[in-house]
Design an enzyme around this catalytic site. Structure first.
Site, PDB file in Angstrom:
ATOM      1  CG  ASN A 117      -0.191  -0.117   2.501  1.00 35.78           C
ATOM      2  OD1 ASN A 117       0.592   0.761   2.840  1.00 35.78           O
ATOM      3  ND2 ASN A 117      -0.384  -1.215   3.228  1.00 35.78           N
ATOM      4  CG  ASP A 173      -6.597  -5.487   6.779  1.00 34.87           C
ATOM      5  OD1 ASP A 173      -5.922  -5.485   7.828  1.00 34.87           O
ATOM      6  OD2 ASP A 173      -7.345  -4.549   6.450  1.00 34.87           O
ATOM      7  CE  LYS A 215       9.555 -11.098 -14.022  1.00 32.73           C
ATOM      8  NZ  LYS A 215       9.743 -11.082 -15.439  1.00 32.73           N
ATOM      9  CG  ASP A 252      -5.572  -6.713  14.047  1.00 35.12           C
ATOM     10  OD1 ASP A 252      -4.683  -6.020  14.594  1.00 35.12           O
ATOM     11  OD2 ASP A 252      -6.644  -6.233  13.622  1.00 35.12           O
ATOM     12  CE  LYS A 297      -7.856  -2.735  14.246  1.00 33.56           C
ATOM     13  NZ  LYS A 297      -7.127  -3.700  13.411  1.00 33.56           N
TER      14      LYS A 297
HETATM   15  N1  CTP Z   1      -3.355  -3.421  12.103  1.00 33.11           N
HETATM   16  C1  CTP Z   1      -2.541  -4.443  12.497  1.00 33.11           C
HETATM   17  N2  CTP Z   1      -2.547  -5.621  11.812  1.00 33.11           N
HETATM   18  C2  CTP Z   1      -3.371  -5.795  10.748  1.00 33.11           C
HETATM   19  C3  CTP Z   1      -4.205  -4.736  10.342  1.00 33.11           C
HETATM   20  C4  CTP Z   1      -4.171  -3.559  11.022  1.00 33.11           C
HETATM   21  O1  CTP Z   1      -1.795  -4.275  13.461  1.00 33.11           O
HETATM   22  N3  CTP Z   1      -3.365  -6.954  10.110  1.00 33.11           N
HETATM   23  C5  CTP Z   1      -3.359  -2.170  12.881  1.00 33.11           C
HETATM   24  C6  CTP Z   1      -2.750  -0.995  12.193  1.00 33.11           C
HETATM   25  O2  CTP Z   1      -1.384  -0.840  12.524  1.00 33.11           O
HETATM   26  C7  CTP Z   1      -3.582   0.147  12.770  1.00 33.11           C
HETATM   27  C8  CTP Z   1      -4.955  -0.469  12.855  1.00 33.11           C
HETATM   28  O3  CTP Z   1      -4.713  -1.834  13.095  1.00 33.11           O
HETATM   29  O4  CTP Z   1      -3.182   0.471  14.072  1.00 33.11           O
HETATM   30  C9  CTP Z   1      -5.725  -0.275  11.589  1.00 33.11           C
HETATM   31  O5  CTP Z   1      -6.780  -1.119  11.597  1.00 33.11           O
HETATM   32  P1  CTP Z   1      -7.456  -1.801  10.329  1.00 33.11           P
HETATM   33  O6  CTP Z   1      -8.476  -2.696  10.889  1.00 33.11           O
HETATM   34  O7  CTP Z   1      -6.536  -2.344   9.325  1.00 33.11           O
HETATM   35  O8  CTP Z   1      -8.147  -0.616   9.750  1.00 33.11           O
HETATM   36  P2  CTP Z   1      -7.848   0.324   8.566  1.00 33.11           P
HETATM   37  O9  CTP Z   1      -6.747  -0.155   7.695  1.00 33.11           O
HETATM   38  O10 CTP Z   1      -7.678   1.653   9.189  1.00 33.11           O
HETATM   39  O11 CTP Z   1      -9.221   0.241   7.853  1.00 33.11           O
HETATM   40  P3  CTP Z   1     -10.028  -1.036   7.302  1.00 33.11           P
HETATM   41  O12 CTP Z   1     -10.657  -1.716   8.479  1.00 33.11           O
HETATM   42  O13 CTP Z   1     -11.034  -0.374   6.441  1.00 33.11           O
HETATM   43  O14 CTP Z   1      -9.040  -1.887   6.602  1.00 33.11           O
END
Ligand code: CTP
Length: 394
Positions: A206, A275, A285, A301, A336
């Site tokens: 990203n 995610d 490749k 997460d 979370k």
């Molecule tokens: N985060 C994480 N591990 C993941 C995804 C997110 O630690 N696999 C953390 C990011 O570092 C940030 C927060 O969670 O602190 C963001 O949450 P996320 O659920 O990914 O939300 P967004 O990316 O903000 O939005 P969306 O839910 O729309 O993807």
């Protein structure tokens, strides 16, 4: 009580620096004074030597102790560096990092926070060059004590008079408090994007630049913390002084962060963790061979796992939203298991991913509060102050 390095530059208001030095000493601080050559046209080193009981230096090659380099020694000694009065020339030079005199080289060599109190002709203060330099100083977290409006020495009226000595001394105190908020604490930050490989040369990722993660790390250092950053492949360099652990994928970020987490007082998930990752990574490749579909599986997460593994730590997640964000931030707070969410609107012009500025909303169980648009470093300092307040008030 703190060590204050007071830099005095060539303004008519230079004489008021003597009162400032006295006030700071009355608060119990040790004060050492550096003058520029032009300041020495208005006030003398012996005035400050008599007031402070310390040598007052002007020339870069003046060494009060043979064999020691005063500009480095004094830079290390300082807990805070105050530039008062700060002329247009000294502000522009400081913003450019010019080290052509004792004052410039000492400020550049110091990691102490800066307090800058400008004093000059109102037109000079309003000039583009000074405004630009001031915004650079603000972006580097200098605390600015704005000059007041009134008659200035050249006979004009406008904003350019040195602020009151009380206001400057108060700012020094608040900077000193702020720079100790997380003193001796362990702060863990995740930063930057992750890369999820598709094959040996391609990946899903990203636009995260890592600027906000670096700013949070820098704010932690400025507040006295030991900072560890688990960073994905971000373009923004991390500040010197942090422990840097480099990773590529979300799974590696999770493993590294869990290994670094024990004993942390504060954990902040700034990373834009992917995610999802490709369920299968092509070996070698992949050749162009018509359309194909990609199966993705969910990544762990990282911040949720850290919050669960380190219940004693205060944990903060970021939420990058494009629309109505607070509802979503509250959902993340819950899902979370973190103590607070720093919400930022990534679609706002000039804010969010890859921008130099940001605006955060601090969302906790019972409250929400906005920072207003600021540099990312100022946002990070604001966020760490909010986190400190929860930690102390529960
Ligand atoms: N985060 C994480 N591990 C993941 C995804 C997110 O630690 N696999 C953390 C990011 O570092 C940030 C927060 O969670 O602190 C963001 O949450 P996320 O659920 O990914 O939300 P967004 O990316 O903000 O939005 P969306 O839910 O729309 O993807």
């Amino acid at each position: 009580m703190a060590n204050v390095l007071l830099g005095v530059t060539g303004s008519v208001a230079a004489y008021r620096a003597a009162d400032l030095a006295r006030d700071l000493m009355r608060e119990g601080h040790a004060v050492r004074v550096l003058l520029t050559r032009s300041a020495a046209q208005f006030v003398t080193p012996s005035l400050f030597e008599a007031l402070t009981g310390q040598p007052c230096l002007v020339d870069t090659f003046e060494e009060p102790e043979p064999g020691r380099m005063a500009h480095i020694d004094w830079a290390r000694w300082a807990d805070v560096a105050v530039l008062a009065p700060a002329t247009a020339d000294s502000i522009v030079r400081l913003a450019q990092g010019r080290a052509e005199d004792m004052l410039g080289s000492s400020l550049l060599a110091s990691t102490a926070p800066w307090v800058v109190a400008p004093a000059m002709n109102p037109q000079m203060y309003a000039s583009d060059a000074v405004r630009e330099a001031m915004s650079k100083l603000r972006a580097r977290a200098a605390a600015i004590v704005e000059p007041t409006e009134g008659d200035v020495a050249c006979g004009e009226n406008g904003q350019g008079k040195l602020a009151s000595i009380g206001a400057i001394a108060e700012t020094v105190e608040s900077v000193l408090v702020r720079c100790r908020l997380w003193e001796g604490c362990k702060v863990l930050v995740t930063s930057g994007p992750t890369r999820e490989p598709l094959d040996s040369v391609r990946y899903l990722s990203n636009r995260s630049s890592g600027k906000m993660g670096s700013a949070v790390a820098r704010a932690g250092l400025l507040m006295g913390a030991y900072v560890t950053v688990v960073a994905g492949p971000q373009s923004e360099p991390l500040p010197l002084g942090v422990k840097e652990v480099r990773v590529e994928t979300a799974q590696q970020m999770l493993d590294a962060a869990l290994a670094e987490a024990p004993g942390s007082h504060l954990i902040i998930g700034v990373a834009a963790v992917a995610d999802h990752r490709p369920a299968v990574v092509f070996d070698g490749k992949r050749k162009r061979d018509g359309a194909y579909s990609l199966e993705l599986e969910e990544n762990p997460d990282v911040i949720a796992a850290l919050a669960a593994a380190e219940p004693q730590a205060l944990t903060v997640a970021f939420a990058a939203e494009v629309g109505e964000g607070t509802k979503e931030a509250r959902r993340k707070l819950e899902s979370k298991g973190v103590d607070a969410v720093a919400l930022n609107y990534v679609a706002a012009i000039g804010q969010g991913m890859d921008a130099d500025r940001n605006a955060l909303t601090w969302v906790t169980d019972g409250s929400e509060e906005g920072s207003g648009p600021m540099s990312k470093l100022a946002c990070a300092l604001w966020l760490l102050e909010k986190a400190f307040n929860i930690r102390n008030t529960g």
